[in-house]
Design a protein around this motif. Sequence first.
Motif, PDB file in Angstrom:
ATOM      1  N   ASN A  94       1.095  -0.980   0.206  1.00 52.38           N
ATOM      2  CA  ASN A  94       0.135  -0.013  -0.538  1.00 52.38           C
ATOM      3  C   ASN A  94       0.799   0.989   0.154  1.00 52.38           C
ATOM      4  OD1 ASN A  94      -2.207  -1.357   0.653  1.00 52.38           O
ATOM      5  ND2 ASN A  94      -2.063  -1.887   2.503  1.00 52.38           N
ATOM      6  N   ARG A  95       2.035   1.586   0.544  1.00 58.95           N
ATOM      7  CA  ARG A  95       3.417   2.647   0.190  1.00 58.95           C
ATOM      8  C   ARG A  95       3.117   3.160   1.645  1.00 58.95           C
ATOM      9  NH1 ARG A  95       7.254   2.511  -2.477  1.00 58.95           N
ATOM     10  NH2 ARG A  95       7.711   4.723  -2.204  1.00 58.95           N
ATOM     11  N   SER A  96       1.822   3.229   2.022  1.00 60.19           N
ATOM     12  CA  SER A  96       1.099   3.965   3.400  1.00 60.19           C
ATOM     13  C   SER A  96      -0.146   3.052   4.445  1.00 60.19           C
ATOM     14  CB  SER A  96       0.219   4.715   2.781  1.00 60.19           C
ATOM     15  OG  SER A  96      -0.710   4.071   2.470  1.00 60.19           O
ATOM     16  N   MET A  97      -0.018   3.374   5.560  1.00 58.03           N
ATOM     17  CA  MET A  97      -0.862   2.758   6.632  1.00 58.03           C
ATOM     18  C   MET A  97      -1.370   4.393   7.397  1.00 58.03           C
ATOM     19  SD  MET A  97       1.614   1.135   9.898  1.00 58.03           S
ATOM     20  CE  MET A  97       2.079   0.103   8.921  1.00 58.03           C
ATOM     21  N   ASP A  98      -2.640   3.549   7.401  1.00 54.89           N
ATOM     22  CA  ASP A  98      -3.192   4.588   8.384  1.00 54.89           C
ATOM     23  C   ASP A  98      -3.367   5.183   9.860  1.00 54.89           C
ATOM     24  OD1 ASP A  98      -5.734   3.271   9.151  1.00 54.89           O
ATOM     25  OD2 ASP A  98      -6.793   3.008   7.264  1.00 54.89           O
ATOM     26  N   GLY A  99      -3.942   6.163  10.031  1.00 56.79           N
ATOM     27  CA  GLY A  99      -3.871   6.200  12.019  1.00 56.79           C
ATOM     28  C   GLY A  99      -4.580   4.777  12.088  1.00 56.79           C
ATOM     29  N   LYS A 100      -5.675   4.887  11.889  1.00 60.41           N
ATOM     30  CA  LYS A 100      -6.717   3.797  12.836  1.00 60.41           C
ATOM     31  C   LYS A 100      -5.404   1.996  12.658  1.00 60.41           C
ATOM     32  CE  LYS A 100     -10.597   1.830  12.492  1.00 60.41           C
ATOM     33  NZ  LYS A 100     -12.186   1.866  11.279  1.00 60.41           N
ATOM     34  N   ARG A 101      -5.128   1.747  11.673  1.00 58.71           N
ATOM     35  CA  ARG A 101      -4.044   0.407  11.020  1.00 58.71           C
ATOM     36  C   ARG A 101      -3.012   0.823  12.369  1.00 58.71           C
ATOM     37  NH1 ARG A 101      -3.846  -3.674  10.563  1.00 58.71           N
ATOM     38  NH2 ARG A 101      -2.841  -5.115   9.532  1.00 58.71           N
ATOM     39  N   PHE A 102      -2.483   2.172  12.457  1.00 56.17           N
ATOM     40  CA  PHE A 102      -1.290   2.356  13.418  1.00 56.17           C
ATOM     41  C   PHE A 102      -1.248   2.517  14.959  1.00 56.17           C
ATOM     42  CE2 PHE A 102       1.768   4.864  16.267  1.00 56.17           C
ATOM     43  CZ  PHE A 102       2.913   4.489  14.775  1.00 56.17           C
ATOM     44  N   VAL A 103      -2.448   2.675  14.452  1.00 53.50           N
ATOM     45  CA  VAL A 103      -2.735   2.351  15.845  1.00 53.50           C
ATOM     46  C   VAL A 103      -2.610   0.342  16.472  1.00 53.50           C
ATOM     47  CG1 VAL A 103      -4.974   2.822  17.980  1.00 53.50           C
ATOM     48  CG2 VAL A 103      -4.166   4.456  16.547  1.00 53.50           C
ATOM     49  N   THR A 104      -3.744   0.307  15.793  1.00 48.63           N
ATOM     50  CA  THR A 104      -4.125  -1.787  16.396  1.00 48.63           C
ATOM     51  C   THR A 104      -2.604  -1.818  16.271  1.00 48.63           C
ATOM     52  OG1 THR A 104      -5.952  -0.710  14.710  1.00 48.63           O
ATOM     53  CG2 THR A 104      -5.195  -3.246  15.219  1.00 48.63           C
ATOM     54  N   LEU A 105      -1.620  -1.582  15.099  1.00 52.25           N
ATOM     55  CA  LEU A 105      -0.518  -2.373  15.426  1.00 52.25           C
ATOM     56  C   LEU A 105       0.545  -1.867  16.039  1.00 52.25           C
ATOM     57  CD1 LEU A 105      -0.333  -2.981  11.389  1.00 52.25           C
ATOM     58  CD2 LEU A 105      -0.673  -4.181  12.774  1.00 52.25           C
ATOM     59  N   SER A 106       0.369  -0.805  16.912  1.00 55.11           N
ATOM     60  CA  SER A 106       1.062   0.257  17.630  1.00 55.11           C
ATOM     61  C   SER A 106       1.676  -0.974  19.526  1.00 55.11           C
ATOM     62  CB  SER A 106       1.295   1.494  17.278  1.00 55.11           C
ATOM     63  OG  SER A 106       0.011   1.372  18.632  1.00 55.11           O
ATOM     64  N   HIS A 107       0.649  -1.659  19.645  1.00 54.99           N
ATOM     65  CA  HIS A 107       0.297  -3.047  20.760  1.00 54.99           C
ATOM     66  C   HIS A 107       2.170  -3.301  20.873  1.00 54.99           C
ATOM     67  CE1 HIS A 107      -2.915  -1.233  21.150  1.00 54.99           C
ATOM     68  NE2 HIS A 107      -3.736  -1.757  20.665  1.00 54.99           N
ATOM     69  N   ASP A 108       3.013  -3.054  19.432  1.00 50.67           N
ATOM     70  CA  ASP A 108       3.779  -3.944  19.626  1.00 50.67           C
ATOM     71  C   ASP A 108       4.466  -3.013  19.274  1.00 50.67           C
ATOM     72  OD1 ASP A 108       6.134  -5.260  18.689  1.00 50.67           O
ATOM     73  OD2 ASP A 108       5.562  -5.761  16.137  1.00 50.67           O
ATOM     74  N   SER A 109       5.587  -2.571  20.164  1.00 52.84           N
ATOM     75  CA  SER A 109       5.793  -1.087  20.456  1.00 52.84           C
ATOM     76  C   SER A 109       7.364  -1.668  19.276  1.00 52.84           C
ATOM     77  CB  SER A 109       6.470  -1.153  21.537  1.00 52.84           C
ATOM     78  OG  SER A 109       7.960  -1.728  22.356  1.00 52.84           O
ATOM     79  N   SER A 110       7.373  -2.819  19.547  1.00 49.57           N
ATOM     80  CA  SER A 110       8.934  -2.504  18.172  1.00 49.57           C
ATOM     81  C   SER A 110       8.619  -1.787  16.366  1.00 49.57           C
ATOM     82  CB  SER A 110       9.637  -4.055  17.681  1.00 49.57           C
ATOM     83  OG  SER A 110       8.545  -5.469  17.091  1.00 49.57           O
ATOM     84  N   MET A 111       7.447  -2.374  16.078  1.00 52.92           N
ATOM     85  CA  MET A 111       6.669  -1.677  14.783  1.00 52.92           C
ATOM     86  C   MET A 111       7.259  -0.223  14.892  1.00 52.92           C
ATOM     87  SD  MET A 111       3.269  -1.367  12.975  1.00 52.92           S
ATOM     88  CE  MET A 111       3.374   0.292  14.250  1.00 52.92           C
ATOM     89  N   THR A 112       6.393   0.617  15.819  1.00 56.69           N
ATOM     90  CA  THR A 112       6.663   1.826  16.219  1.00 56.69           C
ATOM     91  C   THR A 112       8.128   2.128  16.553  1.00 56.69           C
ATOM     92  OG1 THR A 112       4.689   2.308  17.970  1.00 56.69           O
ATOM     93  CG2 THR A 112       5.923   4.159  17.902  1.00 56.69           C
ATOM     94  N   ALA A 113       8.733   1.501  16.611  1.00 60.26           N
ATOM     95  CA  ALA A 113      10.158   2.327  17.164  1.00 60.26           C
ATOM     96  C   ALA A 113      11.207   2.276  15.913  1.00 60.26           C
ATOM     97  CB  ALA A 113      10.823   0.800  17.980  1.00 60.26           C
TER      98      ALA A 113
END
Length: 412
Positions: free
Chosen positions: A376-395
């Motif tokens: 997709n070359r992008s990730m919307d805010g909602k998806r980011f919030v769901t996935l950011s429970h894995d802090s290694s993704m955010t890092a």
Amino acid sequence: MPKRSPDHAVHARKRHAPPIPARPAPDEPAPLLGGLTPAQFMKRYWQKKPLLIRQAIPDIEAPLTRDELFALAGNDDVESRLITHLRRRWALEHGPFSPDELPSPKTRQWTLLVQGADLHDDRARALLERFRFAPDARLDDLMISYASDGGGVGPHFDSYDVFLLQVHGKRRWRIGAQRDLSLEEGLPLKILANFEPEEEWLLEPGDMLYLPPHIAHDGVAEGECMTCSIGFRSPSTSELTSQFLYWLAERGSEKALEKNAPTLYRDPDQPAVAHPAQLPPALVSRVGDVLAKVRWSEADVSSFVGSWLSEPKSNVVFDAPGRPLDETRFAAQAAKNGVALDRRTILLYDARSYYLNGEQYLLRESRKWLPAFADNRSMDGKRFVTLSHDSSMTALLHEWYCAGWIRVGVLA
Ligand code: SIN
Ligand code: CO
């Protein structure tokens, strides 16, 4: 032929970065392909035969205005060419060009070609998005050409697939499955000596012509015009081989360095010689033995292909943010407006790895989100919030943001 007024829309618009267009689904009819599905297009036309598509993108706007294109051609990092055909003499010059080095748009028969416009402008990159029914690994770049009345690059053929999208003004294309490939001698560009066109069309804004490799073509502007060429890369066998062997050798020496044991040529049985200039046959045969032991696996080929094809072009420089947000602020922005790959970033993946701007990384279990992000070359805010429970993704995404490989808060 009536000339377009110089204050025509081609040089006066001010626009913002466009939303990223939806990627065409393989089995859905696409207006871009004249109602064919991408699957049908690939099966019937890709690498096989030309296709003219009227109104592939109705209401198209040139991604850059004429003045913006001229300004881009003045940039040191941009590959540009000026081709003139004045008084029946072809001439070629390479950029950068300052705008006053270009002929006046009122002068007939010249064209400016700007390669890699997608690397320098988000609107140009957004146009490429529509062509991602073909793999990213094959996509090369978006070239934009401006031509004054009568301008063109002469009859020629290319060795890659290309979509020629008319984005402003009119251009007359003539094409043919040329057999006689002899070229005009003594010219600075490759022009067919005996072009034999078989078909001819006048393309208007929004019309598009797909050409597979080696179909001869000649496009001549009727009035001022702009054409976007969406080009695909087709490495030659010799380029593939030399790049792979180079990669293999580099990797071999890295491994040897890791083991601290470079393997050196040895010849303890070399006798004294009376003819020192003579190449010893035993030396040649020993080198042959070494080369015969060169081995590689399927995984090596994937690693090479992914790393090589995701390598940015040599003129690419990423803009790291001047005052980067810290990880907490970055996450807050991403949760609000999402994240997107920078237009220059190339992110590919296979079953084992992902390849980011020329480097290979293991696709670990915890990176399950990555293939969809790459597609997709992008990730919307909602998806980011769901996935950011894995802090290694955010890092990880914060690291990419600090390097300038992704943008945050761009999907508002
Ligand atoms: C052009 O846009 O003028 C040339 C494109 C091509 O013929 O490949
Ligand atoms: Co061409």
